[in-house]
Design an enzyme around this catalytic site. Structure first.
Site, mmCIF file in Angstrom:
data_model
loop_
_atom_site.group_PDB
_atom_site.id
_atom_site.type_symbol
_atom_site.label_atom_id
_atom_site.label_comp_id
_atom_site.label_asym_id
_atom_site.label_seq_id
_atom_site.Cartn_x
_atom_site.Cartn_y
_atom_site.Cartn_z
ATOM 1 C CE LYS A 96 -1.922 2.770 2.561
ATOM 2 N NZ LYS A 96 -1.933 4.107 1.896
ATOM 3 C CD GLU B 26 13.326 1.113 9.232
ATOM 4 O OE1 GLU B 26 13.711 2.163 9.845
ATOM 5 O OE2 GLU B 26 13.969 0.078 9.330
ATOM 6 C CB CYS C 56 13.327 9.370 7.735
ATOM 7 S SG CYS C 56 13.938 8.352 6.692
ATOM 8 C CD GLU D 184 10.145 13.207 11.014
ATOM 9 O OE1 GLU D 184 9.008 12.884 11.160
ATOM 10 O OE2 GLU D 184 11.170 12.721 10.399
#
Ligand code: NAD
Length: 499
Positions: free
Chosen positions: A193, A268, A302, A402
């Protein structure tokens, strides 16, 4: 729209016209069970470029059934035959590199050269790397201790079964590849997906995987929203493992929702990586590394080096270089010549980043440059000029959360112990970088940084052979390398009586 953009779109018009049938089950494309569609946009112009199928629980269920039925056809092939198919997929990706790169740039916004050399180029190498592993997944003979000559034991590495792969929008083809290839090399079948924001390259990739002759149903694609198709995958009892890349918040939801079916998970997640410049570093190299470390892919990486710690003795000099280089970065459509940085993925993402820019200023940091919406041709896209903050305190939101955008925070430090403590003072632990001419310091600091990857005198290096993943809230398990492959297997100990 410039002519280069419309010509590129002409080259991929066929794929765009097939996007409504992006549920690929048992090798056959089709619409979602609900018939609903999701528009996907060019982030550089805001224009809708295609509509993909909005899959849901019924589509996931059909995909899991097809993947379950296909387990035999995949696992009955010899390891060498599986390897040949994976090698063929790598070759097909290279044959279609321009088409895949154009799709990626159009859907995600990143400059075409990045799509070509990073996303598509590394994706092909990843398929080749794991193709090689198909014939090398062995077990061990075990030194067990019943009386000598009475028993023998060995291990087998067996596939898990049907695995679910959920990927984000920042490196759609690359991350899909780095999950698909090891899952398949290990003998699993798959439901993939992609992000609802960037599904086009996954659709084309799955078409190429099927063209390479993989048995129908081994790789199935369900496009759709996370809270519908994604949620149905993590709740489905027929899926043995979810390998997920995305935000920490979604990762936490996956842990909770998958508990009922006790799925194995690889997660992750986000990062807030420290990049440290010691005074004995090659400062020009460090500045260049700091810039790609934060501005690659518009900062939507990331492992972006979003916290740059610079020794006080070289801080002002480094800041001046960074400011001047950031101001020179050329924004533009990813398909246009000369573009060095594209738009953010969506208006929502840009609003989010602008919220952080405001918070940085409100909490007392100095915005040295950037953080503006450009005018003129780029006004309709989700562009933001690359931003650099100085005078940032460790407790500010821009230092702790983040941002996932082109925003660099620069900090001054005085000594090694201090910078190590500050670099490690984060809930995340995905990656870190350090720049120094002192080899002893380089390894001493690398060993103490709490991060899944540490780069010394370089940043953002990635290779199929090197495991990638996080410490702390950046997740668990590893993508890439042998570790990812083993994460798609389970170990069986086999005992044999010799009596
Ligand atoms: P996201 O968590 O919003 O979405 C990631 C994927 O999960 C998408 O396919 C989405 O549709 C799906 N999803 C969303 N809600 C779901 C749910 N309830 N159940 C199942 N699936 C669901 O993340 P994003 O915004 O697409 O990506 C950005 C994030 O990804 C950042 O936090 C970034 O740090 C992280 N990321 C991590 C790595 C890494 O290797 N650690 C790599 C790239 C991106």
């Amino acid at each position: 729209m410039t002519s280069v953009v419309s010509e590129s779109i002409d080259g991929i018009r066929d794929v765009l016209s097939r996007a409504g049938e992006s549920i690929v089950i048992g090798g056959k494309p089709g619409p979602s069970a609900s018939g609903e569609l999701i528009d996907t946009h060019d982030p550089a112009t805001g224009e809708a470029i295609a509509s993909i199928a909005a899959g849901g629980a019924a589509d996931v269920d059909r995909a899991v059934s097809a993947a379950t039925r296909a387990l035999g056809s995949w696992q009955d092939l010899s390891a060498a035959a599986r390897a040949r198919i994976l090698y063929d997929i790598a070759a097909l990706i290279e044959d279609h590199a321009e088409e895949l790169a154009t799709l990626e740039t159009l859907d995600n916004g990143k400059p075409l050269t990045e799509s070509m050399f990073l996303d598509v180029g590394i994706a092909a190498e990843i398929w080749r790397y794991y193709a090689g592993w198909c014939t090398k997944i062995g077990g061990q003979t075990l030194p067990v201790s019943p009386p000598v000559g009475t028993s023998f034991a060995y291990t087998r590495r067996e596939p898990l079964g049907v695995v679910g792969l959920i990927v984000p929008w920042n490196f759609p083809l690359l991350i899909a590849s780095w999950k698909l290839a090891p899952a398949l090399a290990a003998g699993n079948t798959v439901v993939l997906k992609p992000s609802e924001l960037t599904s086009l390259s996954a659709l084309r990739l799955v078409e190429l995987v099927n063209e390479a002759g993989i048995p129908p149903g081994v790789v199935n694609l369900v496009t759709g929203y996370g809270h519908e198709a994604g949620q149905a995958m993590i709740e489905h009892s027929g899926i043995a493992k979810i390998s997920f890349t995305g935000s920490t918040a979604t990762g936490q939801r996956i842990v909770t929702a998958s508990a009922a079916s006790l799925k194995k998970l690889t997660l992750e997640l986000g990062g807030k990586s420290a990049n440290i410049v010691f005074p004995d570093a090659d400062l020009a190299g460090a500045a260049e590394g700091a810039l790609t470390g934060i501005f690659l892919n518009q900062g939507q990486v990331c492992c972006a080096g979003s916290r740059l710690f610079v020794h006080r003795s070289v801080h002002d000099e480094m800041l001046a270089v960074l400011e001047s280089a950031a101001r020179d970065i050329q924004l533009g459509h990813g398909l246009a010549d000369g573009t060095e940085m594209g738009p953010l993925i969506s208006p929502v993402q840009r609003d989010r980043v602008e919220g952080y820019l405001r918070s940085g200023t409100e909490q007392g940091a100095t915005l040295v440059c950037g953080g503006q919406r450009p005018h003129g041709d780029l006004a309709a896209g989700n562009f933001l000029t690359p931003a650099v903050f100085s005078e940032v305190r460790d407790d500010m939101r821009i230092a702790r959360e983040e941002i996932f955008g082109p925003v660099l925070s620069v900090f001054a430090f005085d000594d090694e112990a201090e910078v190590l403590r500050r670099a490690n003072d984060s809930e995340f632990g995905l990656a870190a970088g350090l720049w120094t001419g002192d080899v002893k310091r380089a390894h001493r600091v690398a060993h103490q940084l709490q991060a899944g990857t540490v780069w010394i005198n370089q940043y953002n290096m990635l290779d199929p052979a090197a495991p990638f993943g996080g410490y702390k809230a950046s997740g668990y398990g590893r993508d890439l390398g042998e570790e990812s492959l083993l994460g798609f297997t389970q170990t069986k100990s086999v005992w044999v009586s010799l009596d």
